[in-house]
Enzyme design. Structure first.
Site, PDB file in Angstrom:
ATOM      1  CG  HIS A   1       2.689  11.035 -28.576  1.00 13.06           C
ATOM      2  ND1 HIS A   1       2.716  11.811 -29.627  1.00 13.06           N
ATOM      3  CD2 HIS A   1       3.723  10.432 -28.512  1.00 13.06           C
ATOM      4  CE1 HIS A   1       4.024  11.427 -30.131  1.00 13.06           C
ATOM      5  NE2 HIS A   1       4.406  10.419 -29.523  1.00 13.06           N
ATOM      6  CD  GLU A   2       4.695   8.329 -24.992  1.00 16.45           C
ATOM      7  OE1 GLU A   2       4.898   6.983 -25.426  1.00 16.45           O
ATOM      8  OE2 GLU A   2       5.047   9.266 -25.619  1.00 16.45           O
TER       9      GLU A   2
ATOM     10  CG  HIS B   1       3.808   5.444 -29.767  1.00 15.51           C
ATOM     11  ND1 HIS B   1       4.068   5.863 -31.050  1.00 15.51           N
ATOM     12  CD2 HIS B   1       4.341   6.865 -29.153  1.00 15.51           C
ATOM     13  CE1 HIS B   1       4.564   6.783 -31.356  1.00 15.51           C
ATOM     14  NE2 HIS B   1       5.149   7.487 -30.369  1.00 15.51           N
TER      15      HIS B   1
END
Length: 206
Positions: free
Chosen positions: A17-18, A21
């Site tokens: 997820h990170e 980003h």
């Protein structure tokens, strides 16, 4: 074994997820995440022992309908990304979209390449955790990812309010959960269960 699967799934899911980003911000021209060592798949660059691991584990064990976890936020400069507010929205959307892709990939694996036993248990855990993360992070409340999507279309007066809330960081999220929990928990639970029923019919939510 179940807790071990949950822990591994949490670390994998939040790391991806990170990273999503960071990758999207870098793709759109902002090198902030890269300069701070966040454009990596190394979990050590992203996880926070309490917020990433202990809190979601506690919520899962407590059978909470809302699964909340947080990594170290990936920094990005909204003025540096191409596309302005839409570029910032793309950076925000990359995280929950990645969780949705992970959930879908694991669900397809379960359906067409059955492996049985602990392999099935782990894949189901991956689907459930990523579905929950996707839905929760799309709540349009700062600093959650959904707020950046709302920010792209919100009028200026609402954006000013959102900016003030976002400065509070995770404190704002805790206040949201504390004040609005009785109202948002059933909605989130239904959305997560609805997504799970599409991905892995017949499997109940964590």
């Amino acid at each position: 074994m179940a807790l071990a699967f949950i822990l591994i799934a949490l670390i994998i899911s939040i790391t991806l997820h990170e990273f999503a980003h960071a990758w999207m911000g870098h793709y759109l021209g902002d090198n902030t995440a890269q300069m701070q060592g966040r454009l990596t798949l190394d979990p050590r660059a992203h996880i926070d022992p309490v917020m990433t691991v202990l809190m979601p584990l506690f919520l899962i064990i407590a059978h909470s309908p809302v699964i909340f976890g947080a990594a170290r936020p990936v920094p990005f400069n909204p003025w540096a990304v191409r596309g302005g507010k839409w570029g910032a929205a793309a950076v925000a959307a990359a995280g929950p979209f990645t969780n949705l892709l992970i959930a879908a990939f694991c669900a397809v694996w379960l359906r067409f390449v059955p492996i049985g036993g602990i392999g099935t248990e782990f894949l189901v855990t991956m689907v459930e955790i990523n579905a929950a993360f996707c839905i929760f992070n799309l709540i349009p409340f700062p600093p959650l990812d959904g707020s950046r999507l709302l920010y792209a279309v919100a009028p200026e007066t609402l954006r000013d309010v959102m900016d003030r809330i976002e400065k509070a960081g995770l404190v704002a999220v805790f206040l949201l959960l504390f004040v609005a929990y009785p109202f948002i928990a059933p909605v989130i639970a239904k959305l997560v269960q609805g997504l799970l029923s599409l991905l892995i019919p017949g499997v109940t939510q964590l």
